[in-house]
Design a protein around this motif. Structure first.
Motif, PDB file in Angstrom:
ATOM      1  N   PRO A  50       0.807  -1.231   0.000  1.00  0.00           N
ATOM      2  CA  PRO A  50       0.000   0.000   0.000  1.00  0.00           C
ATOM      3  C   PRO A  50       0.837   1.278   0.000  1.00  0.00           C
ATOM      4  CG  PRO A  50      -0.913  -1.595   1.538  1.00  0.00           C
ATOM      5  CD  PRO A  50       0.423  -2.126   1.105  1.00  0.00           C
ATOM      6  N   LEU A  51       2.054   1.223   0.567  1.00  0.00           N
ATOM      7  CA  LEU A  51       2.916   2.405   0.611  1.00  0.00           C
ATOM      8  C   LEU A  51       3.711   2.597  -0.673  1.00  0.00           C
ATOM      9  CD1 LEU A  51       4.384   2.085   4.226  1.00  0.00           C
ATOM     10  CD2 LEU A  51       2.522   3.587   3.453  1.00  0.00           C
ATOM     11  N   LEU A  52       4.028   1.493  -1.371  1.00  0.00           N
ATOM     12  CA  LEU A  52       4.910   1.571  -2.534  1.00  0.00           C
ATOM     13  C   LEU A  52       4.178   1.418  -3.865  1.00  0.00           C
ATOM     14  CD1 LEU A  52       7.782  -0.442  -0.898  1.00  0.00           C
ATOM     15  CD2 LEU A  52       7.959   1.914  -1.701  1.00  0.00           C
ATOM     16  N   CYS A  53       3.075   0.701  -3.880  1.00  0.00           N
ATOM     17  CA  CYS A  53       2.319   0.528  -5.123  1.00  0.00           C
ATOM     18  C   CYS A  53       1.231   1.583  -5.287  1.00  0.00           C
ATOM     19  CB  CYS A  53       1.694  -0.867  -5.169  1.00  0.00           C
ATOM     20  SG  CYS A  53       2.908  -2.212  -5.134  1.00  0.00           S
ATOM     21  N   ARG A  54       0.815   2.188  -4.168  1.00  0.00           N
ATOM     22  CA  ARG A  54      -0.134   3.304  -4.212  1.00  0.00           C
ATOM     23  C   ARG A  54       0.310   4.326  -3.167  1.00  0.00           C
ATOM     24  NH1 ARG A  54      -6.223   1.981  -2.890  1.00  0.00           N
ATOM     25  NH2 ARG A  54      -5.966   0.526  -4.629  1.00  0.00           N
ATOM     26  N   PRO A  55       1.387   5.088  -3.464  1.00  0.00           N
ATOM     27  CA  PRO A  55       1.972   5.995  -2.469  1.00  0.00           C
ATOM     28  C   PRO A  55       0.969   6.989  -1.907  1.00  0.00           C
ATOM     29  CG  PRO A  55       3.393   5.775  -4.388  1.00  0.00           C
ATOM     30  CD  PRO A  55       2.101   5.125  -4.750  1.00  0.00           C
ATOM     31  N   MET A  56       1.216   7.370  -0.673  1.00  0.00           N
ATOM     32  CA  MET A  56       0.332   8.294   0.034  1.00  0.00           C
ATOM     33  C   MET A  56       0.790   9.741  -0.150  1.00  0.00           C
ATOM     34  SD  MET A  56      -0.014   6.274   3.653  1.00  0.00           S
ATOM     35  CE  MET A  56      -0.988   7.609   4.340  1.00  0.00           C
ATOM     36  N   THR A 107       7.135   9.721   0.978  1.00  0.00           N
ATOM     37  CA  THR A 107       7.966   8.851   0.136  1.00  0.00           C
ATOM     38  C   THR A 107       8.817   7.931   1.001  1.00  0.00           C
ATOM     39  OG1 THR A 107       8.069  10.557  -1.576  1.00  0.00           O
ATOM     40  CG2 THR A 107       9.719   8.806  -1.677  1.00  0.00           C
ATOM     41  N   VAL A 108       8.761   6.636   0.720  1.00  0.00           N
ATOM     42  CA  VAL A 108       9.567   5.666   1.461  1.00  0.00           C
ATOM     43  C   VAL A 108      11.027   5.782   1.035  1.00  0.00           C
ATOM     44  CG1 VAL A 108       9.995   3.205   1.853  1.00  0.00           C
ATOM     45  CG2 VAL A 108       7.645   4.073   1.780  1.00  0.00           C
ATOM     46  N   ALA A 109      11.898   5.947   2.018  1.00  0.00           N
ATOM     47  CA  ALA A 109      13.332   6.052   1.739  1.00  0.00           C
ATOM     48  C   ALA A 109      14.059   4.738   1.993  1.00  0.00           C
ATOM     49  CB  ALA A 109      13.959   7.153   2.594  1.00  0.00           C
ATOM     50  N   GLU A 117      12.442 -11.087  -5.757  1.00  0.00           N
ATOM     51  CA  GLU A 117      10.995 -11.267  -5.933  1.00  0.00           C
ATOM     52  C   GLU A 117      10.229 -10.144  -5.245  1.00  0.00           C
ATOM     53  OE1 GLU A 117       7.673 -14.422  -4.160  1.00  0.00           O
ATOM     54  OE2 GLU A 117       9.795 -14.972  -4.203  1.00  0.00           O
ATOM     55  N   ILE A 118      10.642  -9.798  -4.038  1.00  0.00           N
ATOM     56  CA  ILE A 118       9.990  -8.729  -3.277  1.00  0.00           C
ATOM     57  C   ILE A 118      10.132  -7.403  -4.009  1.00  0.00           C
ATOM     58  CG2 ILE A 118      10.134  -7.362  -1.156  1.00  0.00           C
ATOM     59  CD1 ILE A 118      11.141 -10.066   0.180  1.00  0.00           C
ATOM     60  N   MET A 119      11.345  -7.080  -4.405  1.00  0.00           N
ATOM     61  CA  MET A 119      11.587  -5.798  -5.069  1.00  0.00           C
ATOM     62  C   MET A 119      10.836  -5.718  -6.399  1.00  0.00           C
ATOM     63  SD  MET A 119      13.443  -4.163  -2.941  1.00  0.00           S
ATOM     64  CE  MET A 119      14.365  -2.847  -3.747  1.00  0.00           C
ATOM     65  N   GLN A 120      10.815  -6.805  -7.148  1.00  0.00           N
ATOM     66  CA  GLN A 120      10.106  -6.844  -8.428  1.00  0.00           C
ATOM     67  C   GLN A 120       8.613  -6.586  -8.243  1.00  0.00           C
ATOM     68  OE1 GLN A 120      10.850 -10.134 -11.521  1.00  0.00           O
ATOM     69  NE2 GLN A 120       8.952 -10.791 -10.575  1.00  0.00           N
ATOM     70  N   ALA A 121       7.995  -7.250  -7.270  1.00  0.00           N
ATOM     71  CA  ALA A 121       6.560  -7.094  -7.038  1.00  0.00           C
ATOM     72  C   ALA A 121       6.204  -5.684  -6.598  1.00  0.00           C
ATOM     73  CB  ALA A 121       6.081  -8.110  -6.002  1.00  0.00           C
ATOM     74  N   LEU A 122       7.154  -5.003  -5.950  1.00  0.00           N
ATOM     75  CA  LEU A 122       6.909  -3.649  -5.460  1.00  0.00           C
ATOM     76  C   LEU A 122       7.314  -2.580  -6.474  1.00  0.00           C
ATOM     77  CD1 LEU A 122       8.082  -4.153  -1.765  1.00  0.00           C
ATOM     78  CD2 LEU A 122       5.723  -3.971  -2.601  1.00  0.00           C
ATOM     79  N   GLY A 123       7.575  -3.005  -7.714  1.00  0.00           N
ATOM     80  CA  GLY A 123       7.877  -2.059  -8.784  1.00  0.00           C
ATOM     81  C   GLY A 123       9.301  -1.572  -8.805  1.00  0.00           C
ATOM     82  N   GLY A 153      14.527   1.441  -5.852  1.00  0.00           N
ATOM     83  CA  GLY A 153      13.936   2.765  -5.657  1.00  0.00           C
ATOM     84  C   GLY A 153      13.970   3.202  -4.212  1.00  0.00           C
ATOM     85  N   PHE A 154      14.398   2.310  -3.319  1.00  0.00           N
ATOM     86  CA  PHE A 154      14.523   2.612  -1.891  1.00  0.00           C
ATOM     87  C   PHE A 154      15.520   1.616  -1.313  1.00  0.00           C
ATOM     88  CE2 PHE A 154      11.121  -0.358  -2.662  1.00  0.00           C
ATOM     89  CZ  PHE A 154      11.299  -1.346  -1.704  1.00  0.00           C
TER      90      PHE A 154
END
Length: 339
Positions: free
Chosen positions: A158-164, A168-170, A213-219, A226-227
């Protein structure tokens, strides 16, 4: 309904822990028929000899390359599905693979983390229902997410695929504890009772195969993140379960917990197996279920959030999610036979 034939299902690699969990769920499923159970080292044995609780009189058979069932689940050690899936797909079978063979798009990343080569294009739809429902519904062959990856991705998506807004997540620092069943059924000295009782151990620090796998799924990706992301997996004397603590740092001030919790609830509004909790979840809250429980807490410094998730590694982290994906592929309610 007159003339209706339930789709038939078989499992290759049915005698391992994930295969046994699949067997139990599919035995109870109201809209498919469990037809064959294949195993290598346990071929010829009765299911109830290995898993009396299943109360199943079927016999494990060696897989000879032929498949009569409509749907095939593969619950094999990494590397083996690469050899079997192409023929199953060519035969028109619906395929759901629980290994890591087809999760990562980039062959170089796969080689680095799994230590075996795979050809370009050896990738299938990454089947995390909460993120890729429409892709799964349109697919005939999918790759089931890993257990650690499921617990981490659901806590961050929810924080990385639809940012608030402007938050921004660092960086993310993740520590996740797995039960011993996550290592599979084969006997290993370091996983014996004498070695693991009263003990906790970190392993594959920064190098775990679920990281790309985690990084790929999170774009994002491990090669061009990206972080900042650090993942420390640990094993504890639990039979089943994964408990994940995500320390999330933002570039500026962190949003407040209520705002984030509301954002998560909106993101997962149509996800029947994600539960937002008002208290920190525990492993025992989710064992033997397909739920992922999530809680959001502040770190007290205004810059960080702490997100805690809990899943059962053999259900939501493997067999339950695989059946959830099958339901979506068949056009059933995704919770059918699982909830």
């Amino acid at each position: 309904m007159r003339g209706y034939r339930k789709p038939t299902v078989s499992i290759i690699g049915a005698s391992g822990y994930s295969g046994a969990e699949l067997t139990g769920i599919l035995m109870r499923h109201p809209s498919v028929k469990l037809e064959k159970l294949y195993a290598h080292s346990q071929a010829g044995k009765n299911v109830s000899d290995l898993y009396p609780a299943l109360n199943n009189s079927m016999t494990y058979a060696p897989f000879d390359g032929s498949m009569d069932s409509d749907i095939c689940f593969l619950a094999l050690p990494h590397g083996q599905a690469l050899e079997l899936v192409p023929a199953l797909r060519d035969a028109g079978k619906m395929v759901i693979d629980l290994s890591g063979d087809f999760r990562i798009k980039n062959p170089a990343e796969h080689l680095e983390y799994y230590k075996n080569r795979k050809p370009d294009g050896a990738w299938m739809t990454y089947a995390m229902p909460e993120l890729f429902y429409d892709r799964i519904a349109a697919s005939r062959a999918v790759s089931n997410p890993g257990c650690y990856a499921t617990s981490i991705i659901l806590g961050l998506a929810p924080l990385l695929c639809r940012p608030m807004d402007t938050f921004t997540v660092a960086a993310v620092n993740c520590t996740a504890i797995s039960g011993i069943s996550g290592a599979g059924r084969s006997g290993k000295t370091e996983l014996s009772y004498a070695e693991m009782n009263d003990n906790v151990r970190a392993y594959k620090v920064g190098l775990h195969q679920h990281t790309p796998e985690i990084m790929q799924a999170l774009g994002s990706s491990v090669s061009s993140p990206g972080f900042d992301f650090m993942f420390t997996p640990m094993i504890a004397p639990l039979t089943r379960g994964i408990y994940t603590v995500l320390n999330v740092r933002f570039e500026d001030n962190a949003p407040d917990c209520e705002h984030v919790t509301g954002h998560f609830r909106d993101f997962y509004a149509s996800a029947p197996f994600v539960r937002m909790r008002d208290r920190v979840p525990e492993v025992r809250d989710v064992t033997y279920t397909n739920f992922c429980d999530i809680n959001i807490a502040g770190a007290g410094n205004g810059k960080d959030l702490v997100i805690v998730t809990a899943i059962d590694n053999l259900v939501k982290g493997a067999a339950g999610q695989a059946v959830q994906n099958m339901n979506i592929m068949l056009g059933y309610d995704q919770a059918l036979g699982i909830a």
